[in-house]
Design a protein around this motif. Structure first.
Motif, PDB file in Angstrom:
ATOM      1  N   GLY A  40       0.817  -1.206   0.000  1.00  0.00           N
ATOM      2  CA  GLY A  40       0.000   0.000   0.000  1.00  0.00           C
ATOM      3  C   GLY A  40       0.850   1.254   0.000  1.00  0.00           C
ATOM      4  O   GLY A  40       0.534   2.238  -0.689  1.00  0.00           O
ATOM      5  N   ASN A  41       1.952   1.212   0.738  1.00  0.00           N
ATOM      6  CA  ASN A  41       2.879   2.350   0.759  1.00  0.00           C
ATOM      7  C   ASN A  41       3.485   2.578  -0.623  1.00  0.00           C
ATOM      8  O   ASN A  41       3.578   3.722  -1.096  1.00  0.00           O
ATOM      9  N   TYR A  42       3.886   1.493  -1.282  1.00  0.00           N
ATOM     10  CA  TYR A  42       4.421   1.602  -2.639  1.00  0.00           C
ATOM     11  C   TYR A  42       3.375   2.183  -3.582  1.00  0.00           C
ATOM     12  O   TYR A  42       3.678   3.047  -4.410  1.00  0.00           O
ATOM     13  N   TYR A  43       2.148   1.682  -3.455  1.00  0.00           N
ATOM     14  CA  TYR A  43       1.079   2.154  -4.336  1.00  0.00           C
ATOM     15  C   TYR A  43       0.884   3.668  -4.210  1.00  0.00           C
ATOM     16  O   TYR A  43       0.838   4.387  -5.214  1.00  0.00           O
ATOM     17  N   TYR A  44       0.755   4.158  -2.976  1.00  0.00           N
ATOM     18  CA  TYR A  44       0.483   5.584  -2.785  1.00  0.00           C
ATOM     19  C   TYR A  44       1.655   6.449  -3.230  1.00  0.00           C
ATOM     20  O   TYR A  44       1.456   7.539  -3.791  1.00  0.00           O
ATOM     21  N   ARG A  45       2.862   5.965  -3.021  1.00  0.00           N
ATOM     22  CA  ARG A  45       4.025   6.736  -3.459  1.00  0.00           C
ATOM     23  C   ARG A  45       4.071   6.818  -4.983  1.00  0.00           C
ATOM     24  O   ARG A  45       4.323   7.892  -5.555  1.00  0.00           O
ATOM     25  N   ASN A  47       1.497   6.354  -7.022  1.00  0.00           N
ATOM     26  CA  ASN A  47       0.317   7.090  -7.480  1.00  0.00           C
ATOM     27  C   ASN A  47       0.544   8.598  -7.395  1.00  0.00           C
ATOM     28  O   ASN A  47       0.151   9.353  -8.303  1.00  0.00           O
ATOM     29  N   ASN A  48       1.176   9.045  -6.322  1.00  0.00           N
ATOM     30  CA  ASN A  48       1.482  10.471  -6.186  1.00  0.00           C
ATOM     31  C   ASN A  48       2.434  10.930  -7.294  1.00  0.00           C
ATOM     32  O   ASN A  48       2.294  12.048  -7.820  1.00  0.00           O
ATOM     33  N   ASN A  51       0.466  11.238 -10.602  1.00  0.00           N
ATOM     34  CA  ASN A  51      -0.347  12.459 -10.616  1.00  0.00           C
ATOM     35  C   ASN A  51       0.514  13.690 -10.879  1.00  0.00           C
ATOM     36  O   ASN A  51       0.113  14.595 -11.628  1.00  0.00           O
ATOM     37  N   TYR A  85      -2.696  -2.758  -9.470  1.00  0.00           N
ATOM     38  CA  TYR A  85      -1.240  -2.699  -9.591  1.00  0.00           C
ATOM     39  C   TYR A  85      -0.790  -2.902 -11.039  1.00  0.00           C
ATOM     40  O   TYR A  85       0.158  -2.249 -11.494  1.00  0.00           O
TER      41      TYR A  85
END
Length: 245
Positions: A40-45, A47-48, A51, A85
């Motif tokens: 989840g941490n990898y995903y949000y990093r 994703n940011n 963007n 993912y």
């Protein structure tokens, strides 16, 4: 006594097995929770980053994309059935192709092939995901393959995500690019362009990107004309469309 001893031994064995199962289950839960947190941490990093790159493509570098791919590879290794993912990794391979300008065409084509493969895998897991259908259309566009299959992908994206921000953004970007280039494809996409420009300017998740596309293609005047029947809040977001003179 012998029967009691056997019974007691049997009960102790059951308790030991139960404790073992409990500790194994608890350990698995700890491992799963840790993996969930890390992925989840990898995903949000990532994703940011995606963007930020969407708004400022000049910030994208090959090393940043490579690092992001490594992160999402790790997330996929922990949760190989997560459609999101794969969709995200498809986007990263598209950005990798973007940073490959000036390199051999075969390298860029290989990256786009990887992007398409990840979008396909995402759709195998979640067939109604509009972002992955948009991804397939995007790869076709980057390959200069705007053919029947491209329009099938775009149509499918519209069917499964008629109100989705990414659908609005892609159709407006594609439509404005063809309008600016005076391409014959513009005739095919003009009605979806108008429709999704209107919806995209209403949707707070796509509004900024739609306005940026209009500005990038110097399309303020035609966009204002196309939106002449739209509501005031939509028209006022188009630069120079509403005046108070």
């Amino acid at each position: 006594m012998a029967l009691a001893s056997v019974y007691e031994h049997h009960q102790l064995a059951i308790k030991r097995i139960a404790r073992s199962v409990f500790f194994i289950t608890a350990a698995w839960g700890v491992v799963w929770s840790a993996q969930f947190f890390v992925s989840g941490n990898y995903y949000y990093r990532v994703n940011n980053q995606l963007n930020a790159w969407q708004s400022n493509p000049e910030r994208v570098t090959a090393s940043k994309v490579s690092d992001a791919i490594t992160k999402i590879d790790s997330a996929i290794s922990m949760f190989p059935d997560n459609a999101l993912y794969y969709q995200m990794r498809g986007q990263l391979y598209e950005w990798q192709a973007f940073t490959a300008n000036g390199t051999a065409d075969s390298n860029k084509a290989s990256m786009l092939n990887l992007a398409a493969a990840n979008y396909q895998q995402s759709l195998l897991l979640r067939p109604l995901w509009p972002a992955s259908w948009v991804g397939l259309a995007s790869v076709k566009w980057k390959r200069n393959e705007v053919d029947d299959t491209f329009y099938q992908y775009m149509k499918k994206a519209i069917q499964v995500g008629p109100q989705d921000a990414i659908v609005h953004q892609f159709i407006v970007e594609f439509g404005l690019a063809n309008y600016a280039a005076r391409s014959p494809e513009y005739i095919k996409v003009i009605q979806p362009l108008k429709h999704h420009m209107n919806l995209g300017l209403i949707n707070p998740h796509s509004r900024e990107a739609i306005v940026q596309s209009i500005v990038n293609y110097n399309a303020e005047e035609p966009a204002c004309r196309w939106m002449r029947l739209a509501t005031y809040p939509v028209r006022k977001r188009i630069p120079n469309c509403i005046t108070y003179k």
